[in-house]
Design an enzyme around this catalytic site. Structure first.
Site, PDB file in Angstrom:
ATOM      1  N   GLU A  60     -49.034  90.033  53.781  1.00  0.00           N
ATOM      2  CA  GLU A  60     -49.293  91.485  53.757  1.00  0.00           C
ATOM      3  C   GLU A  60     -48.248  92.437  53.494  1.00  0.00           C
ATOM      4  OE1 GLU A  60     -49.855  89.152  55.949  1.00  0.00           O
ATOM      5  OE2 GLU A  60     -52.412  89.153  56.113  1.00  0.00           O
ATOM      6  N   HIS A 129     -57.290  89.026  66.997  1.00  0.00           N
ATOM      7  CA  HIS A 129     -57.949  89.762  66.027  1.00  0.00           C
ATOM      8  C   HIS A 129     -58.930  90.674  66.495  1.00  0.00           C
ATOM      9  CE1 HIS A 129     -57.152  86.202  63.389  1.00  0.00           C
ATOM     10  NE2 HIS A 129     -57.867  86.570  62.390  1.00  0.00           N
TER      11      HIS A 129
END
Lengths: 326, 330
Positions: A60, A129
């Site tokens: 990322e 998450h």
């Protein structure tokens, strides 16, 4: 006017902008051949090819930095970060480079990137998450933050964000990609700054953004039908910069304010809106503003615990009733 | 490389040395604030590599030890010094400082203060070059210690997967701030770490500018010809501490003495003198000319330039008058 799902609206914005400008690219994990976890880039790989619809490695910070570097030369990358939780890994490049490069170069360079990412809690995805990170992004000078609550906004905000010279973070929501709504057939560009009164009311203002706009609207219906209270609902689609004038205008009309947020209360949208109310229209208030927020815990896996950690429509109704009673 | 080129490079290195030494003095005089990372000892690296590329046309990006890289790309030393003095006439209008010199007109894409931050930015610049179909290349200069950041590995991987025209130059001065490389890094030879990404790599002496230039020529040609990324490791040494706030107490005096014998300026100077291409008097005159230029032009410009206006504190945070902020017809 066509009814589109949230993901279809995002896909349409990508497609139109990529067809117009060969320097618009999109990149992210599984967005190409696989079409994107939320289908936001479905079909674009076949249409525009691997040079412009880029399946990235799971890196990322690396691929966000790569997008920023490309944007220095006029490329317009739309970077999808598959889950906002992973955006923590890209914070260095988003904050230290994208948000600051215009300033620290004395205006010579700018990083016109768009970072799109679903935030929010879905169903039992657990602590790593389920982050709600808008509060983190909205505190950074040099970065614009918007958050669409409808397919129309999802389309129009992405269109404007791609054209805008500033880096823009678009906070989407895991649970909203299949939400349906009307999107004009004609091309349009949603403002990146402002707020919208989505339900008129006279007794109290409910501020929401993204998914919490829908909770506020549901609560307003209950309040109207069962309690005769007419709540105004304001959609804060821009989280940075927050719409000070819009916030003050609604509070000056209803004299009561409640902020509905999916995130934990500390240092968040609610606390910031309260500060703005204090600064802009404190003497308009008939009661102390309240926040309806998540409980300050890592989101648990257990369904019942998860539900208890998050605000619900009933919490909004109860907050209004307690505020009106004062 | 002919004698005239070598003399010019000698002058550029000497200029860089004197410029940085003058920065040191200005820092002590409190004319320069913040952090200041100086380049003496490493001059042959930036100057030698860029000599093999196209300064002002190829894109260059680096970390916070960035003054000399900017100047070699074509930045006016006066404007760089004005930036260090925090002035409106500085390269970043006094908003950046020593660690954030930018000169986009000369394609110097900036100095960045997060170690390893420029690795992916350089790959992104290369991606844009490739999309536009230009034959420019992207060159990223960083130190050995940056290679312990994740961005090093993430960027090498992407650069190779997408065959990007990027040259990574590692200036290996053997210290990450104050920690010697053996104590922080499992594989001391940095070029060996790159083989995991199937990227061609070389390691050469970073103190001899002719060696640097020859190795860089190979590297630049490789990247420009469309063969993908390349990694060049230059073995070098910085004479001063990591920054001005570094006491430099962690290095053995003997080590410093050994490296001072490998000074890039002295190596080239002596070689030119030995070959009869330079006299001691010429060298002295060159040095005096540089010192005069810095004292009579560079410093007065920085000193006499105006400060940025406080009323413009918020300028450059966001684009001004961007129409798309307000959207358009629906």
């Amino acid at each position: 006017m066509a009814e589109l799902m949230y993901w279809e609206a995002i896909r349409r914005a990508h497609d139109e902008e990529m067809a117009r400008d060969p320097l618009v690219i999109c990149m992210g994990e599984d967005i190409g051949v696989a079409g994107g976890t939320y289908k936001a880039t479905k079909g674009l790989f076949d249409k525009y090819g691997p040079e412009r619809v880029i399946d990235t490695p799971i890196s990322e910070n690396g691929f966000t930095g790569l997008g920023i570097g490309a944007s220095f030369l006029g490329v317009r990358p739309v970077i999808e970060i598959m889950s906002v939780n992973f955006a923590w890994l890209a914070m260095d490049q988003i904050f230290n480079t994208a948000a600051k490069v215009r300033y620290m170069s004395g205006g010579q360079l700018t990083a016109p990137i768009v970072v799109r990412s679903p935030g929010g809690t879905a169903h039992q995805l657990g602590a790593q998450h389920s982050a709600r990170m808008e509060k983190v992004f909205m505190g950074i000078a040099g970065l614009r933050v918007v958050t669409p609550s409808t397919p129309k906004q999802a389309y129009g905000l992405l269109k404007s964000a791609i054209r805008c010279e500033d880096p823009v973070f678009i906070n989407e929501h895991e649970l909203m990609y299949n939400l349906k709504g009307e999107v004009p057939d004609q091309e349009f560009f949603h403002p990146l700054e402002g707020s919208e009164v989505v339900r008129e009311g006279r007794d109290v203002t409910l501020f929401g953004y993204n998914i919490s706009v829908h909770w506020a609207l549901q609560a307003a219906e209950v309040l109207s039908k069962q309690h005769g209270i007419e709540a105004e609902v304001v959609d804060l689609y821009t989280l940075s910069p927050l719409d000070r004038a819009g916030i003050a205008a609604s509070v000056s009309k209803t004299h009561r304010a409640i902020i509905v947020e999916e995130a934990e209360p500390a240092v968040g949208v609610g606390s910031e809106v309260m500060a703005i109310i204090n600064e802009e229209c404190f003497f308009e208030l008939d009661a102390a503003p309240l926040r309806v927020s998540a409980v300050n815990v890592p989101i648990p896996y257990n369904r019942q615990l998860e539900k208890a950690a998050l605000p619900a429509v009933k919490d909004v109704v109860d907050a209004v009733l307690s505020q009106v009673a004062k | 490389m002919n004698a005239a080129d070598k003399k010019r490079l000698l002058r550029e290195m000497l200029y860089a040395r004197r410029f940085e030494e003058r920065c040191y003095e200005a820092y002590v005089e409190r004319k320069i604030g913040g952090f200041l990372h100086l380049y003496p000892g490493q001059e042959a690296c930036a100057i030698g590599v860029m000599e093999a590329a196209r300064p002002g046309r190829d894109y260059v990006i680096t970390g916070y030890r960035d003054h000399v890289h900017a100047i070699k790309c074509g930045s006016d030393p006066k404007v760089v010094m004005a930036e260090l003095f925090g002035k409106e006439t500085g390269s970043s209008k006094g908003r950046g400082g020593s660690m954030h010199i930018f000169d986009v007109e000369h394609r110097f894409m900036g100095g960045y203060a997060l170690v390893g931050g420029p690795f992916p930015l350089a790959a992104g610049i290369a991606k844009a070059i490739k999309m536009k179909g230009d034959d420019d290349i992207s060159i990223c200069f960083l130190g050995d210690a940056a290679n312990n950041q994740g961005t090093f590995h993430e960027s090498l991987n992407m650069a190779k997967v997408w065959d990007l025209p990027v040259l990574y130059v590692c200036e290996n001065n053997m210290y990450g701030i104050g920690t010697r490389i053996e104590r922080s890094t499992a594989v001391v030879d940095q070029y060996k770490r790159v083989c995991g990404y199937d990227i061609p790599a070389a390691q050469v002496d970073g103190q001899d500018i002719e060696t640097v230039h020859a190795a860089a020529k190979t590297a630049v040609d490789h990247v420009r010809s469309g063969k993908g990324p390349y990694f060049l490791e230059l073995m070098t040494y910085r004479y001063r501490g990591h920054s001005m706030s570094d006491s430099n107490a962690y290095r053995a005096k003997e080590e410093e003495r050994q490296w001072s014998k490998r000074d890039p300026i002295i190596i080239l100077r002596d070689r030119l003198v030995e070959a009869g291409e330079l006299t001691a008097e010429e060298y002295k005159a060159m040095d005096t000319g540089i010192l005069d230029e810095i004292e009579q032009e560079v410093i007065p410009f920085a000193e006499s330039s105006p400060e940025p206006k406080v009323e413009e504190l918020e300028k450059y945070v966001l684009a001004e008058n961007d129409p798309w902020v307000h959207g358009r017809a629906q």
